[in-house]
Enzyme design. Structure first.
Site, PDB file in Angstrom:
ATOM      1  N   LYS A  52       0.844  -1.202   0.000  1.00 27.66           N
ATOM      2  CA  LYS A  52       0.000   0.000   0.000  1.00 27.66           C
ATOM      3  C   LYS A  52       0.880   1.254   0.000  1.00 27.66           C
ATOM      4  CE  LYS A  52      -3.786  -2.447   2.193  1.00 27.66           C
ATOM      5  NZ  LYS A  52      -4.512  -2.784   3.431  1.00 27.66           N
ATOM      6  N   GLN A  96      -4.724  -1.635   9.536  1.00 38.19           N
ATOM      7  CA  GLN A  96      -4.561  -2.919   8.836  1.00 38.19           C
ATOM      8  C   GLN A  96      -5.224  -4.056   9.625  1.00 38.19           C
ATOM      9  OE1 GLN A  96      -3.065  -3.340   5.724  1.00 38.19           O
ATOM     10  NE2 GLN A  96      -3.815  -5.446   5.943  1.00 38.19           N
ATOM     11  N   ASP A 119     -10.623   3.034   4.039  1.00 40.76           N
ATOM     12  CA  ASP A 119     -11.056   1.636   3.893  1.00 40.76           C
ATOM     13  C   ASP A 119     -12.587   1.554   3.771  1.00 40.76           C
ATOM     14  OD1 ASP A 119      -9.072  -0.264   3.645  1.00 40.76           O
ATOM     15  OD2 ASP A 119      -8.702  -0.438   5.803  1.00 40.76           O
TER      16      ASP A 119
END
Ligand SMILES: NC(=O)c1ccc[n+]([C@@H]2O[C@H](COP(=O)([O-])OP(=O)(O)OC[C@H]3O[C@@H](n4cnc5c(N)ncnc54)[C@H](OP(=O)(O)O)[C@@H]3O)[C@@H](O)[C@H]2O)c1
Length: 286
Positions: A52, A96, A119
């Site tokens: 990422k 994460q 997200d």
């Protein structure tokens, strides 16, 4: 059979993001910035976090990773996320997954402020998706939609089936297909006669997290099949939920694993980061 490879799609998105990131830089004399919060050192999470960060840098987005030890308390991490929420130079934040033991998913969902929630996990962001309001998009299902759009797979009026109902993939996937005017069947582990449903679908998205669950007996002739699953075999190979070689004989289109949904997910994450940055500065492009 068309292989729905991510490569040409991510290339196109990349160019567009590079352009937008540069425009943002010129206008605001700073770069969009993504913060990734990593708790512990789960090997897969370490790799995903690194990818990422590299993806961000490659399009002109700055990034930082806050790496907490596995022993960090929820309060410590929450305080750090709160500081990121308040930091005007941070545009996007992601925590994460999977979370280590001791962290409650139901609580962590609320930590990242909705405007920086790249997200798209915050309940407010999910609510917007359900209502069809503009906003940040859940990365994996939005990546699937981009892939289908690029390869001109029509959705309106067609029968789509999603295997899986997780909050991050299955549910938002079904919602997005519905918004694109598909008729959607949603399956899960308690669905009886799975094959009888999937084999009617013109579009089948498989997100069960079960290696090689789906073979050609699940497939309607000519269907577009999207394999979201990612698994590492004991000999180090990456495979999906779909038996590629078998399904390829019957499907009209099929995503490869690796090289299908995975890279699309990162592209949408970067798109979300730019969107969040522009939106926070008062520009709105979506
Ligand atoms: N490519 C990417 O970027 C990306 C991103 C995210 C996830 N993934 C991968 O996608 C897969 C799914 O992820 P997830 O987070 O959604 O997994 P998850 O939270 O484990 O959810 C799996 C879903 O599949 C259903 N299911 C499991 N076995 C089934 C079966 N035999 N028949 C029908 N339904 C079944 C489950 O039903 P119940 O609800 O009844 O338990 C559940 O809803 C995993 O392999 C994951 O690694 C890939």
């Amino acid at each position: 059979m068309i292989t729905l490879s991510a490569k040409p799609v991510t290339e196109e998105i990349r160019k567009h993001l590079e352009y937008r990131a540069e425009k943002f830089h010129q206008k605001y004399t700073r770069r969009p910035r993504l913060a990734v919060v990593l708790i512990g050192n789960n090997p897969a999470s370490v790799i995903y976090t690194k990818k990422k960060g590299e993806g961000a840098v490659s399009v002109g987005i700055e990034h930082e990773t806050l790496n907490f030890p596995e022993t960090a308390t929820p309060a410590e991490v929450q305080n750090a996320v709160q500081r990121l929420n308040e930091d005007p130079t941070i545009d996007g934040i992601l925590i994460q997954r999977p979370l280590p033991p001791g962290f409650s998913e139901d609580e962590v969902l609320y930590w990242v402020s909705p405007e920086k929630d790249v997200d798209a996990f915050h309940p407010q962001t999910v609510g917007k998706l359900v209502l069809g309001l503009p906003g940040l998009q859940p990365c994996t299902p939005a990546g699937v939609m981009e892939l289908l759009k690029f390869y001109k797979i029509n959705l309106a009026g067609r029968l789509a089936c999603v295997i899986g109902r997780s909050a991050i993939v299955g549910k938002p996937m079904a919602m997005m297909l519905l918004q694109a005017n598909a008729t959607v069947i949603q399956c899960h582990s308690k669905t009886p006669n799975l094959r009888s449903l999937t084999s009617q679908a013109e579009i089948l998205v498989v997100a069960a997290g079960k290696p090689t669950l789906v073979d050609s007996s699940f497939i309607r002739e000519g269907a577009a099949v999207v394999d979201v699953g990612i698994h590492r075999t004991t000999d180090g190979k990456i495979i999906g939920d779909v038996v590629f070689n078998d399904v390829a004989k019957k499907a009209g289109a099929l995503t490869p694993v690796p090289g299908g949904v995975g890279p699309m997910t990162i592209s949408v994450l970067l798109t979300n980061t730019l969107y969040a940055a522009e939106h926070r500065m008062g520009d709105s492009s979506r």
